[in-house]
Design a protein around this motif. Structure first.
Motif, PDB file in Angstrom:
ATOM      1  N   ARG A  75       0.818  -1.215   0.000  1.00  0.00           N
ATOM      2  CA  ARG A  75       0.000   0.000   0.000  1.00  0.00           C
ATOM      3  C   ARG A  75       0.850   1.264   0.000  1.00  0.00           C
ATOM      4  N   ILE A  76       0.225   2.379  -0.412  1.00  0.00           N
ATOM      5  CA  ILE A  76       0.876   3.692  -0.392  1.00  0.00           C
ATOM      6  C   ILE A  76       1.024   4.183   1.045  1.00  0.00           C
ATOM      7  N   GLY A  77      -0.009   4.002   1.853  1.00  0.00           N
ATOM      8  CA  GLY A  77       0.045   4.402   3.253  1.00  0.00           C
ATOM      9  C   GLY A  77      -0.422   5.827   3.486  1.00  0.00           C
ATOM     10  N   LEU A  78      -0.090   6.341   4.696  1.00  0.00           N
ATOM     11  CA  LEU A  78      -0.557   7.668   5.121  1.00  0.00           C
ATOM     12  C   LEU A  78      -2.087   7.656   5.064  1.00  0.00           C
ATOM     13  N   ASP A  79      -2.722   8.703   4.508  1.00  0.00           N
ATOM     14  CA  ASP A  79      -4.183   8.669   4.366  1.00  0.00           C
ATOM     15  C   ASP A  79      -4.592   8.586   2.898  1.00  0.00           C
ATOM     16  N   HIS A  80      -3.733   7.956   2.097  1.00  0.00           N
ATOM     17  CA  HIS A  80      -4.020   7.866   0.656  1.00  0.00           C
ATOM     18  C   HIS A  80      -5.167   6.913   0.358  1.00  0.00           C
ATOM     19  N   GLU A  81      -5.361   5.901   1.202  1.00  0.00           N
ATOM     20  CA  GLU A  81      -6.362   4.872   0.944  1.00  0.00           C
ATOM     21  C   GLU A  81      -7.338   4.753   2.109  1.00  0.00           C
TER      22      GLU A  81
END
Length: 302
Positions: A75-81
Motif C-alpha cells: 500500500r501507499i500508506g498515510l491517508d491515501h487509501e
C-alpha cells in the motif's frame, strides 16, 4: 449476499506452493514497481483503477477474494487509501496487519513533503494529506526506496528467489538512471517556472524537476474551491505570471476551464498513475509521457 461473500473469502485460503507469489497492491503504480522487482516470480493485481479517485475506491467482491488469497499486500500508506480500512475489515485477515511480513507500507522511509503543513482531518473520509503529501511515487527517485522495500518483502516470503529479485531491481534502477538523465535534460530549460496545480498531486514531481508550485485550485485536498477563493487565486496567478495550469484527467473540467480562461494560463493534463493513458504502460513510461506533455506545454506557453 454478505454471508455468501464471507463463505467465498473463507474458501480462498492463502496458499503459495512455489509458483508466482500472489501480490495485491492498492495502486497501479505499486503494481508496476512490484512487477519490475518480482518479474515472472509474481502475479500482481491492483485494487484501485488508474483513473479513479484513489481516495474513494469501491473494491469488488472478486478483488476481495484475490486479496484473501494473496501472499502480500502493498500500500501507499498515510491517508491515501481511506477505503482500505473497510476492505481489510471485510477480509478480516490478521496477516494484513502492520508489522506482518504479508503487509508492506511503502511510505516508510520516504522523505515526505508537506508533513509539517497543518491539516484538519475530515470526518467524512475526505483525503486531506493529514500526515504529509501522499503522492510520493511521482518523484522517480523515490522508486529506489520503494523497490528496496518491495525486494525485502518479496525475499522474506520467497527467500530462494532473492537473487532473482535483486537482479531485476538492479536492471530496473539502471533503466531509471538513464531515464532520469533524459528527463532532467528535457526539463533543464524550465527550472523555476511557476505553475498552479488543481490538486496537490504534483509537489514531488515539481520538486524533482525544478518547477515552482505557486498554489493549488483546491484550497484543501479534495475540497472544491469557493468563488471567492478562485477570484483570489486568479489574481495571484496574474501577479505571479503563471502561464501553466496542471490538471489530472479527473479534475473538474468546468473549474479548470474557468481558471485558465480568466488567468490566461495554458492547461496541461498530466497522468498521475500507471495505466491512466495507453502510453503510460509502466512506471518509466508514465514519466516519459508526462515529461513530453509538460515540455510541449511549457514551450507553447512561452
Amino acid at each position: 449476499m454478505l454471508r455468501a461473500l464471507s463463505l467465498v473469502l473463507l474458501a480462498a485460503a492463502p496458499a503459495w506452493g512455489g509458483g508466482p507469489l500472489s501480490v495485491v497492491t492498492t495502486t497501479t503504480d505499486l503494481k508496476a514497481l512490484v512487477e519490475a522487482v518480482g518479474g515472472d516470480r509474481v502475479q500482481v493485481d491492483a485494487l484501485a483503477p488508474p483513473l479513479a479517485d484513489p481516495h474513494a475506491v469501491e473494491v469488488k467482491p472478486g478483488q476481495l477474494v484475490k486479496l484473501k488469497a494473496a501472499a502480500l499486500l502493498v500500500r501507499i500508506g498515510l491517508d491515501h487509501e481511506p477505503w482500505l480500512t473497510r476492505v481489510l475489515r471485510s477480509v478480516s485477515d490478521p496477516r494484513f496487519a502492520p508489522g506482518s511480513p504479508h503487509y508492506l507500507d511503502t511510505a516508510k522511509g520516504i522523505q515526505l513533503l508537506q508533513a509539517e503543513t497543518p491539516r484538519v482531518r475530515s470526518e467524512r473520509g475526505v483525503h486531506v494529506h493529514s500526515f504529509g503529501n501522499t503522492h510520493y511515487w511521482l518523484d522517480p527517485e523515490n522508486a529506489r526506496p520503494i523497490t528496496a522495500a518491495i525486494l525485502d518483502a518479496l525475499a522474506r516470503l520467497a527467500p530462494a528467489d532473492r537473487a532473482h529479485f535483486e537482479a531485476n531491481r538492479k536492471r530496473f534502477l539502471a533503466q531509471l538512471d538513464a531515464a532520469l538523465r533524459r528527463w532532467s535534460q528535457a526539463m533543464a530549460p524550465y527550472r523555476s517556472v511557476r505553475v498552479v496545480v488543481v490538486h496537490e498531486t504534483w509537489p514531488y514531481f515539481a520538486d524533482r524537476f525544478g518547477l515552482t508550485v505557486v498554489a493549488a485550485v483546491e484550497p484543501t485536498p479534495g475540497v472544491p474551491p469557493s468563488p471567492a477563493y478562485l477570484a483570489s487565486l486568479i489574481q495571484k496567478m496574474k501577479e505571479a505570471g503563471v502561464k501553466l495550469l496542471i490538471a489530472e484527467p479527473s479534475a473538474n473540467a468546468s473549474v479548470v476551464s474557468q481558471v485558465a480562461a480568466r488567468s490566461g494560463a495554458r492547461v496541461v493534463t498530466l497522468i498521475p498513475s500507471v495505466g491512466g493513458d495507453p502510453e503510460a504502460r509502466d512506471y518509466l513510461a508514465l514519466f516519459d509521457l508526462n515529461i513530453k506533455r509538460l515540455t510541449e506545454a511549457l514551450t507553447a506557453a512561452r
